[in-house]
Design a protein around this motif. Structure first.
Motif, short mmCIF file in Angstrom:
data_model
loop_
_atom_site.label_atom_id
_atom_site.label_comp_id
_atom_site.label_asym_id
_atom_site.label_seq_id
_atom_site.Cartn_x
_atom_site.Cartn_y
_atom_site.Cartn_z
N ARG A 96 0.83 -1.21 0.00
CA ARG A 96 0.00 0.00 0.00
C ARG A 96 0.86 1.26 0.00
NH1 ARG A 96 -3.33 -3.36 3.20
NH2 ARG A 96 -2.38 -2.63 5.15
N VAL A 97 2.02 1.18 0.65
CA VAL A 97 2.95 2.32 0.60
C VAL A 97 3.42 2.55 -0.82
CG1 VAL A 97 5.21 3.16 1.35
CG2 VAL A 97 3.71 2.01 2.99
N PRO A 118 1.29 3.70 6.96
CA PRO A 118 0.65 3.40 8.25
C PRO A 118 1.25 4.22 9.38
CG PRO A 118 2.18 1.66 7.65
CD PRO A 118 2.11 2.58 6.48
N HIS A 119 0.55 4.23 10.51
CA HIS A 119 0.98 5.01 11.66
C HIS A 119 1.90 4.19 12.57
CE1 HIS A 119 -1.80 8.20 10.66
NE2 HIS A 119 -2.80 7.33 10.60
N TYR A 122 4.92 2.49 14.73
CA TYR A 122 6.08 1.71 14.30
C TYR A 122 5.74 0.71 13.20
CZ TYR A 122 9.05 3.64 17.92
OH TYR A 122 9.80 4.50 18.67
N ILE A 123 4.45 0.54 12.92
CA ILE A 123 4.09 -0.27 11.75
C ILE A 123 4.68 0.38 10.49
CG2 ILE A 123 2.20 -1.22 10.38
CD1 ILE A 123 0.49 -1.17 12.90
N ARG A 124 4.76 1.70 10.52
CA ARG A 124 5.36 2.40 9.39
C ARG A 124 6.80 1.94 9.17
NH1 ARG A 124 5.64 8.97 8.50
NH2 ARG A 124 7.12 8.94 6.73
N ASP A 125 7.54 1.75 10.25
CA ASP A 125 8.92 1.32 10.12
C ASP A 125 9.01 -0.04 9.45
OD1 ASP A 125 11.82 1.74 10.86
OD2 ASP A 125 11.46 -0.13 11.94
N VAL A 126 8.12 -0.96 9.83
CA VAL A 126 8.09 -2.28 9.21
C VAL A 126 7.78 -2.17 7.73
CG1 VAL A 126 6.89 -4.51 9.15
CG2 VAL A 126 7.45 -3.45 11.35
N ALA A 127 6.74 -1.41 7.41
CA ALA A 127 6.33 -1.28 6.00
C ALA A 127 7.42 -0.65 5.16
CB ALA A 127 5.04 -0.45 5.92
#
Length: 205
Positions: free
Chosen positions: A112-113, A120-121, A123-128
């Motif tokens: 999706r990124v 995403p918001h 630390y999920i952002r870090d994973v993505a």
């Protein structure tokens, strides 16, 4: 990939998927007592933290058989790589399996990124964001479905391990460690090989 360790894992996965598990005796009190002083696993699994993908169960293995590191989308960071280096350098594991799976939420978030610029918001952002370069690379290579992207992400993760860790890279180069990328099917319970990754191909982009 034809190593004895990998063949043993595939045989175990077939047993488990067919409801013929033989690992019960290797998970009990006797085996636990045997392992109190030391461990000597032969295989390192870098897998996804998804609750549906427990490596010891789906490969029908017992206590002490696998050294398992799990993160969302089998993402890499310093702690993960350090854990893997410990398995190789200190415990002497001979096989690395990067285990992805269909329906991976982390891969979907990264897609999706890339596809929608939907970040995403928290630390999920870090994973993505750690997975996004692999998603983009898979898309450019023709991967259209999320499952195909996930399979390529597993393969690319093997390459990243080689590139980011001198310890693991050297072990792969001299043949002390073999590596394979694999994908788990939630519906069938079967693991299939994405492709062995010979050392000479690991730097390909």
């Amino acid at each position: 990939m034809t190593s004895t360790s990998w063949a043993r894992l595939l045989e175990g996965n077939q047993r488990w998927a067919e409801g013929r598990s033989e690992a019960g005796d290797t998970r009990g009190a006797v085996r636990r007592a045997e392992l109190t002083g030391s461990q000597s696993p032969k295989t390192l699994i870098l897998g996804c933290a998804d609750s549906r993908v427990p490596a010891e169960i789906l490969f029908d293995q017992g206590l002490g058989d696998l050294f398992v590191v799990r993160t969302a989308g089998h993402t890499l960071d310093a702690a993960v790589i350090g854990s893997m280096e410990y398995a190789v350098e200190i415990l002497g594991v001979e096989l690395l399996v990067v285990l992805g799976h269909e329906g991976c939420g982390a891969v979907a978030a990264a897609a999706r990124v890339v596809d929608e610029v939907a970040v995403p918001h928290g630390y999920i952002r870090d994973v993505a964001e750690k997975i996004s370069p692999n998603v983009l690379r898979a898309r450019l290579g023709g991967a259209s479905t999320l499952d195909e992207v996930g399979r390529q992400h597993a393969r690319y993760t093997v390459e990243q391990v080689r590139e980011r860790s001198t310890v693991l890279g050297d072990a792969l180069r001299i043949g002390a460690l073999e590596a394979v990328a694999a994908q788990y099917c939630l519906s069938t319970g079967r693991v299939t090989e994405v492709g062995a990754v010979p050392e000479q191909h690991l730097l390909a982009v």
